[in-house]
Design a protein around this motif. Structure first.
Motif, short mmCIF file in Angstrom:
data_model
loop_
_atom_site.label_atom_id
_atom_site.label_comp_id
_atom_site.label_asym_id
_atom_site.label_seq_id
_atom_site.Cartn_x
_atom_site.Cartn_y
_atom_site.Cartn_z
N LEU A 295 0.82 -1.21 0.00
CA LEU A 295 0.00 0.00 0.00
C LEU A 295 0.85 1.26 0.00
O LEU A 295 0.60 2.21 -0.75
N LYS A 296 1.89 1.31 0.83
CA LYS A 296 2.70 2.53 0.92
C LYS A 296 3.60 2.71 -0.31
O LYS A 296 3.85 3.84 -0.73
N GLY A 353 -3.86 8.01 6.33
CA GLY A 353 -4.88 6.97 6.29
C GLY A 353 -4.26 5.59 6.14
O GLY A 353 -4.68 4.63 6.79
N ALA A 354 -3.24 5.49 5.28
CA ALA A 354 -2.54 4.22 5.12
C ALA A 354 -1.89 3.79 6.43
O ALA A 354 -1.87 2.60 6.77
N GLY A 355 -1.34 4.76 7.17
CA GLY A 355 -0.75 4.43 8.46
C GLY A 355 -1.77 3.86 9.43
O GLY A 355 -1.47 2.92 10.18
N SER A 356 -2.96 4.43 9.41
CA SER A 356 -4.03 3.90 10.26
C SER A 356 -4.38 2.47 9.88
O SER A 356 -4.59 1.61 10.75
N VAL A 357 -4.41 2.20 8.57
CA VAL A 357 -4.72 0.85 8.10
C VAL A 357 -3.61 -0.13 8.49
O VAL A 357 -3.88 -1.22 8.99
N VAL A 358 -2.36 0.27 8.26
CA VAL A 358 -1.24 -0.60 8.58
C VAL A 358 -1.15 -0.84 10.08
O VAL A 358 -0.88 -1.96 10.54
N ASP A 365 0.42 -5.33 2.88
CA ASP A 365 0.05 -6.13 1.72
C ASP A 365 -1.45 -5.97 1.42
O ASP A 365 -2.29 -6.32 2.25
N LEU A 366 -1.76 -5.43 0.25
CA LEU A 366 -3.16 -5.21 -0.11
C LEU A 366 -3.96 -6.51 -0.12
O LEU A 366 -5.13 -6.54 0.25
#
Length: 448
Positions: A295-296, A353-358, A365-366
């Motif tokens: 994702l990142k 937002g990606a950090g929150s997801v990770v 990994d998507l």
């Protein structure tokens, strides 16, 4: 007054992590003090920026006579203020985010180092925009590079160390090219200040200066094919550092290119090179982004795409200068600079937002994600908003800046000597279509 306020704001940013170094590793007061000082700096610096944008841009500070023709000179104008504002805004958001994302009690051994490095990075970027001489510029530029390295390599792993060393290698190659650019200015002008190249300078010398500027600042901006350091670096850094590096630090490369080209005489090959690099970076980077599972790394490649869009605008403005068409200059430069602000906002939003997801899933990994909109509805909604903006779709802010560049490229088709520049229009259209496909995939896989 505006320069004083921005200098104070930049100094506070640079010093924001210092009090935490004097406190215990697990002390909760370190992050709180850093956040409070950063927000104060954002307020003070923001006032100075708005004063500069309103016309208070005539003050300069110069230290002594310097050594070997080098001085430490600071000044502010509308262009400096334009690029300094995202530093204060995104920097303030990043440290507030870090209070929960990187708490001191969970990171006792590297929390203080990260806060100090991030503050120094933010402060150095402010001073990059204020520098008016080779000495002050190169000092601020090198501090920015080193602070970013230490912030990037906060987490200790083989992957992070490799990304850090690659970033450091590219950064110093870029610094050497920028030093060469200043050397050419010194040869032509008799001093190392950021001032217009002297009339009568040999065309070959002016072309060499432009080439060195493109290489040096292009590396920092992540322009293809000078981008190899960027995907690994932005993916390996803590997410709020990634937001700052992608949303703000890349802008410093664009700032350098805009500033450098404004000082050099107009040359059609240089305009063509910037337009070609912009179009190639935008199209190829979004193709690479579509193929990512991390994702990142996907967001990092989309940053290269957006830098390419900025360079399309800058290249269009240079085409307008070389052909005597002020309309192209206005549309191209307006689109470029407006996209700088827009990218700072939506890319920092997406990385946070990606950090929150990770942080929630423990993976980048998507293919290991899915259905997160039920667990993280606010993150999902904000990520969708950022995705709409980065794809250049209305009503997202990215649509407005890309529209200006589209209008300029279409206008170029009817201008004398600029028809060839209109070939970038289908490239920009294809880039937008691929961006939509890329982020539809991301939102669908992660949140649906």
């Amino acid at each position: 007054m505006s320069l004083t306020l921005v200098v104070v704001g930049g100094s506070l940013l640079a010093a924001s992590g210092v009090p935490g170094l004097l406190l215990a590793w697990r002390s909760p007061w370190g992050p709180r003090i850093t956040t409070a000082v950063t927000l104060l700096a954002a307020g003070v610096g923001g006032v100075g920026v708005f004063l500069a944008l309103s016309g208070d841009a005539s003050t300069h500070w110069v230290s002594g006579g310097g050594v070997g023709g080098l001085r430490l000179a600071l000044g502010i104008d509308a262009l400096s203020a334009f690029f300094a504002l995202p530093v204060f805004v995104v920097g303030g958001l990043a440290v507030v985010y870090a209070l929960r994302y990187w708490p001191a009690r969970q990171h006792p051994r590297n929390g203080r180092r990260l806060r100090f490095s991030l503050g120094l990075l933010l402060g150095a970027m402010v001073f990059v925009t204020l520098a008016r001489d080779a000495g002050s510029f190169l000092v601020a530029w090198e501090v920015m590079a080193l602070a970013a390295y230490f912030a990037l390599t906060t987490e200790e792993s083989t992957e992070v160390r490799a990304a850090g060393w690659l970033y450091l290698l590219y950064s110093h190659v870029g610094t050497l090219a920028i030093a060469g650019f200043f050397a050419v200015l010194g040869i032509a002008n008799g001093e190392f200040g950021l001032r217009t190249l002297a009339t009568g300078t040999a065309p070959g010398l002016a072309f060499a200066a432009a080439l060195l500027a493109i290489v040096g600042f292009g590396i920092k901006a992540g322009v293809m094919p000078l981008h190899s350091w960027l995907p690994a670096a932005h993916a390996s850094a803590p997410s709020h550092v990634s937001a700052v590096m992608s949303g703000v630090m890349l802008n410093m490369g664009v700032y350098g290119l805009v500033r450098a080209t404004s000082l050099l005489p107009v040359q059609a090959p240089v305009a063509g090179a910037v337009l070609l690099l912009g179009g190639g970076s935008a199209l190829v980077a979004i193709v690479f982004a579509c193929a990512q599972r991390d994702l990142k790394r996907l967001l990092a490649y989309s940053s290269i795409e957006n830098v390419g869009i900025m360079l399309l605008g800058l290249g269009l403005a240079l085409v307008g200068r070389s052909t005597g068409q002020p309309t192209l200059v206005v549309l191209g430069l307006s689109g470029c600079l407006f996209h700088v602000w827009n990218h700072a906002l939506f890319k920092s939003l997406l990385f946070l937002g990606a950090g929150s997801v990770v942080h929630a899933t423990g993976t980048r990994d998507l293919e290991a994600m899915g259905g997160l909109s039920r667990r993280q509805p606010w993150t999902a909604g904000l990520f969708v908003a950022g995705s709409v903006a980065i794809c250049g779709l209305p009503p997202g802010n990215g649509f407005a800046s890309e529209l200006l560049i589209y209008l300029g490229l279409v206008r170029a088709a009817s201008g004398s000597g600029s028809v060839w520049a209109a070939l970038a229009a289908p490239v920009l259209a294809a880039t937008g279509a691929l961006a939509v496909a890329c982020f539809v995939k991301v939102v669908g896989v992660v949140f649906s």
